[in-house]
Design a protein around this motif. Structure first.
Motif, mmCIF file in Angstrom:
data_model
loop_
_atom_site.group_PDB
_atom_site.id
_atom_site.type_symbol
_atom_site.label_atom_id
_atom_site.label_comp_id
_atom_site.label_asym_id
_atom_site.label_seq_id
_atom_site.Cartn_x
_atom_site.Cartn_y
_atom_site.Cartn_z
ATOM 1 N N GLU A 1 -30.580 76.206 -84.115
ATOM 2 C CA GLU A 1 -30.888 74.866 -84.627
ATOM 3 C C GLU A 1 -31.255 73.923 -83.482
ATOM 4 O O GLU A 1 -32.236 73.187 -83.563
ATOM 5 C CB GLU A 1 -29.689 74.304 -85.382
ATOM 6 N N ARG A 2 -30.497 73.947 -82.396
ATOM 7 C CA ARG A 2 -30.803 73.097 -81.235
ATOM 8 C C ARG A 2 -32.135 73.485 -80.622
ATOM 9 O O ARG A 2 -32.917 72.631 -80.216
ATOM 10 C CB ARG A 2 -29.693 73.203 -80.192
ATOM 11 N N PHE A 3 -32.408 74.792 -80.569
ATOM 12 C CA PHE A 3 -33.670 75.288 -80.010
ATOM 13 C C PHE A 3 -34.859 74.753 -80.797
ATOM 14 O O PHE A 3 -35.807 74.213 -80.228
ATOM 15 C CB PHE A 3 -33.662 76.820 -80.015
ATOM 16 N N LEU A 4 -34.823 74.879 -82.112
ATOM 17 C CA LEU A 4 -35.941 74.421 -82.939
ATOM 18 C C LEU A 4 -36.064 72.901 -82.950
ATOM 19 O O LEU A 4 -37.169 72.368 -83.035
ATOM 20 C CB LEU A 4 -35.788 74.954 -84.364
ATOM 21 N N ARG A 5 -34.962 72.206 -82.853
ATOM 22 C CA ARG A 5 -35.008 70.738 -82.846
ATOM 23 C C ARG A 5 -35.627 70.217 -81.551
ATOM 24 O O ARG A 5 -36.321 69.205 -81.548
ATOM 25 C CB ARG A 5 -33.604 70.185 -83.019
ATOM 26 N N ASN A 6 -35.392 70.886 -80.422
ATOM 27 C CA ASN A 6 -35.889 70.428 -79.127
ATOM 28 C C ASN A 6 -37.203 71.076 -78.717
ATOM 29 O O ASN A 6 -37.763 70.734 -77.677
ATOM 30 C CB ASN A 6 -34.843 70.677 -78.047
ATOM 31 N N LEU A 7 -37.708 71.991 -79.496
ATOM 32 C CA LEU A 7 -38.936 72.699 -79.150
ATOM 33 C C LEU A 7 -40.144 71.779 -78.999
ATOM 34 O O LEU A 7 -40.899 71.923 -78.032
ATOM 35 C CB LEU A 7 -39.210 73.810 -80.169
ATOM 36 N N PRO A 8 -40.390 70.816 -79.882
ATOM 37 C CA PRO A 8 -41.563 69.952 -79.693
ATOM 38 C C PRO A 8 -41.556 69.205 -78.363
ATOM 39 O O PRO A 8 -42.590 69.091 -77.703
ATOM 40 C CB PRO A 8 -41.489 68.979 -80.869
ATOM 41 N N ALA A 9 -40.409 68.708 -77.942
ATOM 42 C CA ALA A 9 -40.322 68.009 -76.657
ATOM 43 C C ALA A 9 -40.593 68.960 -75.501
ATOM 44 O O ALA A 9 -41.271 68.596 -74.523
ATOM 45 C CB ALA A 9 -38.957 67.355 -76.509
ATOM 46 N N ALA A 10 -40.101 70.185 -75.596
ATOM 47 C CA ALA A 10 -40.330 71.161 -74.534
ATOM 48 C C ALA A 10 -41.806 71.532 -74.438
ATOM 49 O O ALA A 10 -42.351 71.669 -73.342
ATOM 50 C CB ALA A 10 -39.489 72.412 -74.787
ATOM 51 N N ILE A 11 -42.459 71.689 -75.576
ATOM 52 C CA ILE A 11 -43.887 72.012 -75.567
ATOM 53 C C ILE A 11 -44.684 70.856 -74.984
ATOM 54 O O ILE A 11 -45.594 71.056 -74.172
ATOM 55 C CB ILE A 11 -44.363 72.368 -76.985
ATOM 56 N N LEU B 1 -33.237 79.708 -94.695
ATOM 57 C CA LEU B 1 -32.444 80.287 -93.624
ATOM 58 C C LEU B 1 -31.590 79.173 -93.027
ATOM 59 O O LEU B 1 -32.114 78.229 -92.461
ATOM 60 C CB LEU B 1 -33.365 80.886 -92.563
ATOM 61 N N ALA B 2 -30.307 79.263 -93.202
ATOM 62 C CA ALA B 2 -29.415 78.239 -92.660
ATOM 63 C C ALA B 2 -29.197 78.509 -91.176
ATOM 64 O O ALA B 2 -28.756 79.579 -90.792
ATOM 65 C CB ALA B 2 -28.087 78.262 -93.405
ATOM 66 N N LEU B 3 -29.543 77.540 -90.371
ATOM 67 C CA LEU B 3 -29.394 77.684 -88.931
ATOM 68 C C LEU B 3 -28.248 76.816 -88.452
ATOM 69 O O LEU B 3 -28.016 75.724 -88.955
ATOM 70 C CB LEU B 3 -30.677 77.264 -88.220
ATOM 71 N N SER B 4 -27.569 77.295 -87.445
ATOM 72 C CA SER B 4 -26.532 76.494 -86.816
ATOM 73 C C SER B 4 -26.424 76.931 -85.368
ATOM 74 O O SER B 4 -26.875 78.000 -84.986
ATOM 75 C CB SER B 4 -25.196 76.666 -87.526
ATOM 76 N N GLY B 5 -25.847 76.088 -84.569
ATOM 77 C CA GLY B 5 -25.645 76.412 -83.175
ATOM 78 C C GLY B 5 -26.937 76.424 -82.385
ATOM 79 O O GLY B 5 -27.779 75.533 -82.504
ATOM 80 N N PHE B 6 -27.086 77.449 -81.560
ATOM 81 C CA PHE B 6 -28.225 77.521 -80.654
ATOM 82 C C PHE B 6 -29.584 77.525 -81.359
ATOM 83 O O PHE B 6 -30.480 76.783 -80.947
ATOM 84 C CB PHE B 6 -28.096 78.756 -79.749
#
Length: 101
Positions: free
Chosen positions: A38-48, A31-36
Motif C-alpha cells: 500500500e505504501r509502495f503504490l501510494r508513493n509511486l507517482p512521486a518516485a516516478i 485486492l486489499a493491500l496493507s503494509g508495504f
C-alpha cells in the motif's frame, strides 16, 4: 520494418495495456493491500516524477535550479502540486527571460 522492431512495438503495447489493466484491478478494491504494498503504490507517482525530473535538474542551468527551489517551496507551503508546477514553470520562463536582457 524488421521483425525485431515489430516485436518490440507489440511487446511495449502489451506491457502498457497490462499495466493499465492491472492498475484498474488493484484500484477496484478487489485486492486489499496493507503494509508495504500500500505504501509502495501510494508513493509511486512521486518516485516516478522525481526520477523524471532529477536528471534535468542535475544538467540544468541556474534558471532550472531556481525554478526547482520555487516549486518545492510552493508545494511545501500550499500542499498543491499543480500550483507548484505552474509557478515553477513560470519562474523558469521568467528567469530565462531576465537572463537574456
Amino acid at each position: 520494418m524488421s521483425p525485431l522492431e515489430l516485436t518490440a512495438i507489440v511487446g511495449m503495447a502489451l506491457a502498457t495495456y497490462f499495466t493499465r489493466v492491472g492498475g484498474l484491478l488493484v484500484r477496484a478494491d478487489r485486492l486489499a493491500l496493507s503494509g508495504f504494498p500500500e505504501r509502495f503504490l501510494r508513493n509511486l507517482p512521486a518516485a516516478i516524477l522525481a526520477a523524471l525530473v532529477a536528471p534535468k535538474i542535475a544538467d540544468g542551468d541556474p534558471s532550472v535550479w531556481i525554478a526547482s527551489l520555487v516549486t518545492v517551496a510552493v508545494v511545501w507551503k500550499f500542499k498543491n502540486t499543480l500550483l507548484g508546477v505552474a509557478i515553477g514553470t513560470l519562474t523558469c520562463a521568467w528567469v530565462r527571460w531576465m537572463m537574456r536582457m
